[in-house]
Design an enzyme around this catalytic site. Structure first.
Site, PDB file in Angstrom:
ATOM      1  N   LYS A   7      74.226 -54.902  34.306  1.00 29.68           N
ATOM      2  CA  LYS A   7      75.080 -55.628  33.356  1.00 29.68           C
ATOM      3  C   LYS A   7      74.530 -57.006  33.016  1.00 29.68           C
ATOM      4  O   LYS A   7      74.461 -57.362  31.846  1.00 29.68           O
ATOM      5  CB  LYS A   7      76.484 -55.845  33.953  1.00 29.68           C
TER       6      LYS A   7
ATOM      7  N   ARG B 294      88.089 -57.131  35.551  1.00 25.78           N
ATOM      8  CA  ARG B 294      87.678 -56.323  36.687  1.00 25.78           C
ATOM      9  C   ARG B 294      88.836 -55.502  37.244  1.00 25.78           C
ATOM     10  O   ARG B 294      88.675 -54.792  38.228  1.00 25.78           O
ATOM     11  CB  ARG B 294      87.160 -57.253  37.781  1.00 25.78           C
TER      12      ARG B 294
ATOM     13  N   ARG C 136      67.404 -55.407  45.081  1.00 21.88           N
ATOM     14  CA  ARG C 136      67.568 -56.475  44.095  1.00 21.88           C
ATOM     15  C   ARG C 136      67.419 -57.858  44.719  1.00 21.88           C
ATOM     16  O   ARG C 136      67.981 -58.149  45.756  1.00 21.88           O
ATOM     17  CB  ARG C 136      68.949 -56.381  43.439  1.00 21.88           C
TER      18      ARG C 136
ATOM     19  N   ARG D 209      71.020 -62.080  47.310  1.00 26.01           N
ATOM     20  CA  ARG D 209      72.401 -62.556  47.277  1.00 26.01           C
ATOM     21  C   ARG D 209      73.132 -62.080  48.516  1.00 26.01           C
ATOM     22  O   ARG D 209      72.958 -60.943  48.943  1.00 26.01           O
ATOM     23  CB  ARG D 209      73.116 -62.004  46.030  1.00 26.01           C
TER      24      ARG D 209
ATOM     25  N   ARG E 131      81.745 -53.586  47.597  1.00 27.47           N
ATOM     26  CA  ARG E 131      81.819 -53.856  46.153  1.00 27.47           C
ATOM     27  C   ARG E 131      81.972 -52.561  45.363  1.00 27.47           C
ATOM     28  O   ARG E 131      82.698 -52.513  44.380  1.00 27.47           O
ATOM     29  CB  ARG E 131      80.581 -54.618  45.686  1.00 27.47           C
TER      30      ARG E 131
HETATM   31  P1  ADP Z   1      78.312 -57.727  40.367  1.00 29.83           P
HETATM   32  O1  ADP Z   1      76.834 -57.680  40.505  1.00 29.83           O
HETATM   33  O2  ADP Z   1      79.066 -57.071  41.478  1.00 29.83           O
HETATM   34  O3  ADP Z   1      78.795 -57.330  39.001  1.00 29.83           O
HETATM   35  P2  ADP Z   1      79.230 -60.460  39.841  1.00 29.83           P
HETATM   36  O4  ADP Z   1      78.167 -61.492  39.816  1.00 29.83           O
HETATM   37  O5  ADP Z   1      79.823 -60.038  38.552  1.00 29.83           O
HETATM   38  O6  ADP Z   1      78.656 -59.242  40.663  1.00 29.83           O
HETATM   39  O7  ADP Z   1      80.446 -60.952  40.776  1.00 29.83           O
HETATM   40  C1  ADP Z   1      80.227 -61.404  42.111  1.00 29.83           C
HETATM   41  C2  ADP Z   1      81.562 -61.665  42.779  1.00 29.83           C
HETATM   42  O8  ADP Z   1      82.314 -62.646  42.034  1.00 29.83           O
HETATM   43  C3  ADP Z   1      82.515 -60.452  42.848  1.00 29.83           C
HETATM   44  O9  ADP Z   1      82.219 -59.608  43.918  1.00 29.83           O
HETATM   45  C4  ADP Z   1      83.861 -61.165  42.982  1.00 29.83           C
HETATM   46  O10 ADP Z   1      84.078 -61.652  44.286  1.00 29.83           O
HETATM   47  C5  ADP Z   1      83.705 -62.360  42.070  1.00 29.83           C
HETATM   48  N1  ADP Z   1      84.160 -62.029  40.692  1.00 29.83           N
HETATM   49  C6  ADP Z   1      83.394 -61.966  39.559  1.00 29.83           C
HETATM   50  N2  ADP Z   1      84.132 -61.624  38.489  1.00 29.83           N
HETATM   51  C7  ADP Z   1      85.409 -61.457  38.928  1.00 29.83           C
HETATM   52  C8  ADP Z   1      86.638 -61.079  38.325  1.00 29.83           C
HETATM   53  N3  ADP Z   1      86.711 -60.785  37.011  1.00 29.83           N
HETATM   54  N4  ADP Z   1      87.742 -61.019  39.108  1.00 29.83           N
HETATM   55  C9  ADP Z   1      87.698 -61.310  40.413  1.00 29.83           C
HETATM   56  N5  ADP Z   1      86.568 -61.630  41.058  1.00 29.83           N
HETATM   57  C10 ADP Z   1      85.422 -61.723  40.345  1.00 29.83           C
END
Ligand code: ADP
Ligand code: ZN
Length: 210
Positions: free
Chosen positions: A13, A88, A127, A153, A164
């Site tokens: 994404k 989400r 990754r 990360r 996740r």
């Molecule tokens: P991923 O690679 O899982 O898509 P992101 O960088 O989008 O990771 O998100 C990392 C973390 O940030 C999530 O696991 C969550 O804890 C928090 N987070 C991101 N976006 C949201 C959201 N829309 N609602 C709640 N938590 C979020």
């Protein structure tokens, strides 16, 4: 163009969002990036989010919805936007719909990057993320985009990846039916090279563009 990009962690994404935002000249709004930069800067928002992020759980809706609402009130959003990592869950999707309806700027489309679970686990465990530009790269070398140093990360470690994925299936996957029933959903396969997937997405979003 007002877009939402959905897909499981590891679908690519963030990478696709970056290219699509440039292509359509719209700001890329990634809630995960906003949380991470707040964490790095030690802001109260970052502190609130930290424990949830480290364990792979969602940050509470009250915090996240408020943050996105503020971001969508900034002036660059007049050109449209690409939301990456938000909504989400179904509640976030409903709050977003109400917020956009109030401004009379409903979503144009929701793009789902689709990929099998087995593929996701393989991708995430290898990754690495750039300390400089924040973009993901595979392997142990330097950032493919800017040459910066890479790190893993905290939430790309195996135990957290499993959590996740579970959170995605339980909480995020239901928004796909939500958007399908709204007639907004466009599904694109996330298998192939970065360029192939970008082209597929552009074509699906804007069939007259080439
Ligand atoms: P991923 O690679 O899982 O898509 P992101 O960088 O989008 O990771 O998100 C990392 C973390 O940030 C999530 O696991 C969550 O804890 C928090 N987070 C991101 N976006 C949201 C959201 N829309 N609602 C709640 N938590 C979020
Ligand atoms: Zn970089």
């Amino acid at each position: 163009m007002r877009l939402v990009l959905v897909g499981p962690p590891g679908a690519g994404k963030g990478t696709q969002a970056q290219f699509l935002a440039v292509h359509f000249s719209i700001p890329h709004i990634a809630t995960g990036d906003i949380f991470r930069s707040n964490l790095k800067a030690g802001t109260p928002l970052g502190l609130q989010a930290k424990a949830f992020m480290d364990s792979g759980e969602l940050v509470p809706d009250s915090v996240t919805n408020e943050m996105v609402k503020d971001r969508l009130n900034q002036s660059d959003v007049a050109a449209g936007f690409l939301l990456d990592g938000f909504p989400r869950n179904v509640l976030q999707a409903e709050v977003l719909r109400a917020n956009l309806a109030q401004k009379q700027t409903p979503l144009t489309a929701v793009l789902e990057l689709s990929i099998k679970n087995s593929e996701i686990i393989a991708r995430l465990s290898s990754r690495r993320t750039c300390r400089e530009c924040g973009l993901p790269s595979a392997g142990d070398g330097k950032c493919l985009h800017c040459g910066g140093a890479l790190y893993q990360r905290e939430d790309d470690k195996a135990e957290v990846v499993a959590r996740r994925l579970k959170v995605y299936e339980e909480q995020t996957a239901p928004i796909i039916s939500f958007y399908r029933s709204e007639g907004l959903l466009i599904i694109v396969s996330a298998i192939g090279s970065v360029e192939e997937i970008t082209q597929r997405a552009i074509l699906a979003l804007d069939p007259g563009s080439h």
